[in-house]
Design an enzyme around this catalytic site. Structure first.
Site, PDB file in Angstrom:
ATOM      1  N   HIS A 392      -3.923   3.273  25.702  1.00 19.27           N
ATOM      2  CA  HIS A 392      -2.461   3.266  25.813  1.00 19.27           C
ATOM      3  C   HIS A 392      -2.018   3.207  27.276  1.00 19.27           C
ATOM      4  O   HIS A 392      -1.225   2.342  27.667  1.00 19.27           O
ATOM      5  CB  HIS A 392      -1.917   4.527  25.138  1.00 19.27           C
ATOM      6  N   GLU A 393      -2.537   4.123  28.087  1.00 16.64           N
ATOM      7  CA  GLU A 393      -2.097   4.183  29.483  1.00 16.64           C
ATOM      8  C   GLU A 393      -2.566   2.966  30.276  1.00 16.64           C
ATOM      9  O   GLU A 393      -1.867   2.496  31.180  1.00 16.64           O
ATOM     10  CB  GLU A 393      -2.577   5.478  30.137  1.00 16.64           C
ATOM     11  N   HIS A 396      -0.032   0.292  29.848  1.00 16.42           N
ATOM     12  CA  HIS A 396       1.050   0.414  30.830  1.00 16.42           C
ATOM     13  C   HIS A 396       0.611  -0.138  32.187  1.00 16.42           C
ATOM     14  O   HIS A 396       1.345  -0.883  32.848  1.00 16.42           O
ATOM     15  CB  HIS A 396       1.423   1.887  31.012  1.00 16.42           C
ATOM     16  N   HIS A 399       0.396  -3.867  32.313  1.00 17.61           N
ATOM     17  CA  HIS A 399       1.756  -4.413  32.341  1.00 17.61           C
ATOM     18  C   HIS A 399       2.282  -4.384  33.780  1.00 17.61           C
ATOM     19  O   HIS A 399       2.827  -5.378  34.286  1.00 17.61           O
ATOM     20  CB  HIS A 399       2.641  -3.578  31.412  1.00 17.61           C
TER      21      HIS A 399
END
Length: 602
Positions: A392-393, A396, A399
């Site tokens: 998940h991180e 980020h 991105h």
């Protein structure tokens, strides 16, 4: 027999390879101090344009460039300070440095508050000529956004006051952070193996996932008995935060705090209300899932500490850090060679602060700036949830990496509304990979159960938070004081509605609002739910093997703030302006629960 006793290590005892390398930003503190001092000269360069913006399009362009230079340096010194502070929230040197730069940010915000009012005070014809000028073509989007803000932009003196007090207005969140992370201590609780472990925010989830109900119950009790001791303090802090949001919305002539929060991203209120309405309509799917959970856990009733442990028996999984990294890396192969090469850098070159230690901020996040790598903070404890948190991180961070690589600084910071889509897409790719990798029936069922839990927690639970957040803002807007009793009663009611009759909750769950940091973020949590809904579509597109769909997703990662966020998502194949993506997510949840029920019955 003497019980084992475990306490959190000091940061100095953590292996260096398990910590992030902030030397990539500044190899020595004097270099940070030099950059901090340079803010004065950069501010002076920008201030030289005050009163001159009407001279020419070239003058306005040059002023915007100087503004970018100031913001870029400020972003870097702030990022370093906040990362250092989060390493050890109890270290006064780190917190003082963060306070120093935060205060300077507020001062600069006040000093530069003249800019927007001066632009908007220009004659209509001149302003229109600026918007259409080839000289300002790069900044056209910024100028159009500024015009949109005209009804909410105050006079120069008023803007200066608001900028100057911004640091003071952030006091509720800073107070919550210090109380929650540094000052509040929890007792030791049974670990289910004959020992005792100090309870923390970071390891709490591991205890409530434990198959031993007594371990879960003890951790739940220790958590909420401790939080309840500070119930009035937490209520006063949160009330202060909501008052701040209300003050800012009213001061800027917004009809509500919700409208004020959604304004910058051009998100209509219907996106928020449609989310709550759609999820509410699909609560029967959630209630059915809890009935299934009750059946297979063989309990007459569920309590709130029974809703996180796996339904699948005898499937406790401990995953080492190296193994977690390998799983995540393999799962992202469909993203292509370039994407995976950057993942390798993140894993090998210390972008990640891995382990929990005393004083470290709880939870996990990705953070960085245009002039740093996108760092990741974790509190890794070896659970499957931690592996998904890593994916998940890193979503980020990737991105941020591609946005920064593709866009000029001015348009590099993507909307937070889009952020959760990228992170959750990585989680769904990891789920798909592990379902193919593992052949053990129990482990596969565990993963199906985990996906159901992920949708429950990210969509249903976060939407519940979003509804509670809207409720308490509306109460404060109407003048209702947010006392501890008011907050507890409101939270308990909405929690009961979302969880249904299968759960008879321990009364202490009414204090859960007190430990949710996102309630200080001003309408943030709904973005988890909309992001997950988008991610389901994105992951399906990536795994389809259709290169055009993968390229569209990569375009989303690279877009930054170059367009309105809803338009960026539409270009990538998801229209969150309509209820359909959330409806599709609800159907995905129902299908996952059916898959779980079928597997359990075999």
């Amino acid at each position: 027999m003497k019980k084992k006793s475990n306490t959190l290590p000091e940061r100095s005892k953590i292996p260096v390879e398990m910590t992030w390398d902030l030397d990539k930003m500044y190899t020595a503190l004097p270099l940070w101090e030099k950059d901090f001092k340079s803010l004065d000269a950069l501010l002076a360069d920008f201030m030289a344009f005050k009163g001159k913006l009407g001279n020419s399009a070239e003058t306005l362009r040059d002023a915007l460039k100087k503004s970018d230079a100031l913001e870029r340096r400020l972003e870097k010194v702030y990022t370093y300070a906040h990362l250092k502070a989060d390493e050890n929230t109890a270290d006064s040197r780190n917190s003082s440095r963060l306070d120093q730069v935060t205060a300077r940010c507020a001062e600069i915000e006040g000093e530069t508050a003249w800019f927007d009012p001066e632009v908007l005070a220009l004659p209509e014809e001149k302003l229109k000529s600026y918007v259409d000028s080839p000289v300002l073509a790069f900044y056209r989007r910024t100028l159009e956004e500024l015009l949109k803000d005209r009804p909410h932009t105050l006079s120069e003196p008023e803007e200066k006051i608001l900028g100057t007090v911004s640091d003071a207005l952030s006091t509720p969140y800073k107070t919550f952070t210090m109380l929650n992370n540094a000052d509040m201590k929890f007792p030791k609780v049974p670990d289910g193996k004959g020992g005792e472990v100090e309870l923390t925010h970071g390891n709490y989830i591991k205890f409530v996932e434990n198959p031993n109900r007594e371990v879960r119950k003890a951790a739940f009790g220790a958590m909420y008995d401790t939080v309840t001791k500070y119930r009035n303090t937490f209520a006063a802090i949160l009330d202060g935060a909501i008052k701040t949001h209300t003050f800012e919305a009213k001061t800027r002539n917004f009809p509500s705090t919700l409208r004020a929060s959604l304004h910058d991203d051009n998100i209509p209120d219907t996106v928020y209300t449609n989310l709550i309405g759609t999820v509410r309509k699909n609560l029967p799917f959630l209630h059915g899932y809890f009935e299934l959970r009750k059946k297979y856990l063989k309990l007459r009733k569920l309590d709130m500490f029974d809703i996180y442990c796996p339904i699948v028996p005898d499937c406790e999984i401990e995953i080492g850090w190296d193994e977690a990294c390998r799983y995540v890396r393999e799962s992202l192969e469909p993203m292509g060679r370039e994407y995976c090469s950057i993942i390798d850098k993140a894993l090998d070159e210390r972008w990640i602060d891995v382990l929990e230690c005393r004083g470290k901020r709880c939870g996990a996040y990705s953070s960085g700036c245009y002039d740093s790598v996108p760092y990741v903070l974790m509190n890794y404890s070896g659970t499957m949830n931690d592996v998904f948190t890593l994916a998940h991180e890193l979503g980020h961070s990737m991105h941020s990496y591609f946005s920064h690589k593709t866009q000029d600084f001015h348009y590099a910071s993507y909307s937070i509304f889009a952020a959760e889509a990228a992170s959750t897409t990585n989680e769904l790719l990891l789920h798909s990979h592990l379902m193919k990798k593992f052949t053990d029936k129990k482990l596969r069922l565990y993963l199906v159960n985990r996906l159901a839990e992920e949708i429950r927690c990210t969509v249903y639970r976060q939407t519940m938070f979003a509804e509670f957040e809207r409720m308490i803002h509306e109460k404060r807007e109407k003048g209702t004081p947010l006392s501890a009793d008011e907050l507890c009663a409101s939270y308990f009611k909405i929690n009961s509605e979302y969880h249904g009759s299968a759960i008879v909750p321990d009364d202490r769950i009414r204090m859960e609002w007190a430990r949710i940091p996102h309630f200080y973020y001003n309408y943030y949590v709904y973005k988890y739910a909309t992001g997950f809904s988008a991610a389901i579509k994105f992951s399906e597109n990536i795994l389809s093997g259709d290169k055009s769909k993968l390229d569209a997703y990569k375009g989303f990662l690279c877009a930054g703030d170059s367009k309105d966020v809803l338009d960026i998502l539409r270009d990538a194949g998801v229209d969150l302006g309509k209820p359909e993506p959330v409806e599709s997510c609800m159907k995905h949840f129902a299908g996952t629960v059916r898959q779980l029920e079928k597997g359990l019955s075999m």
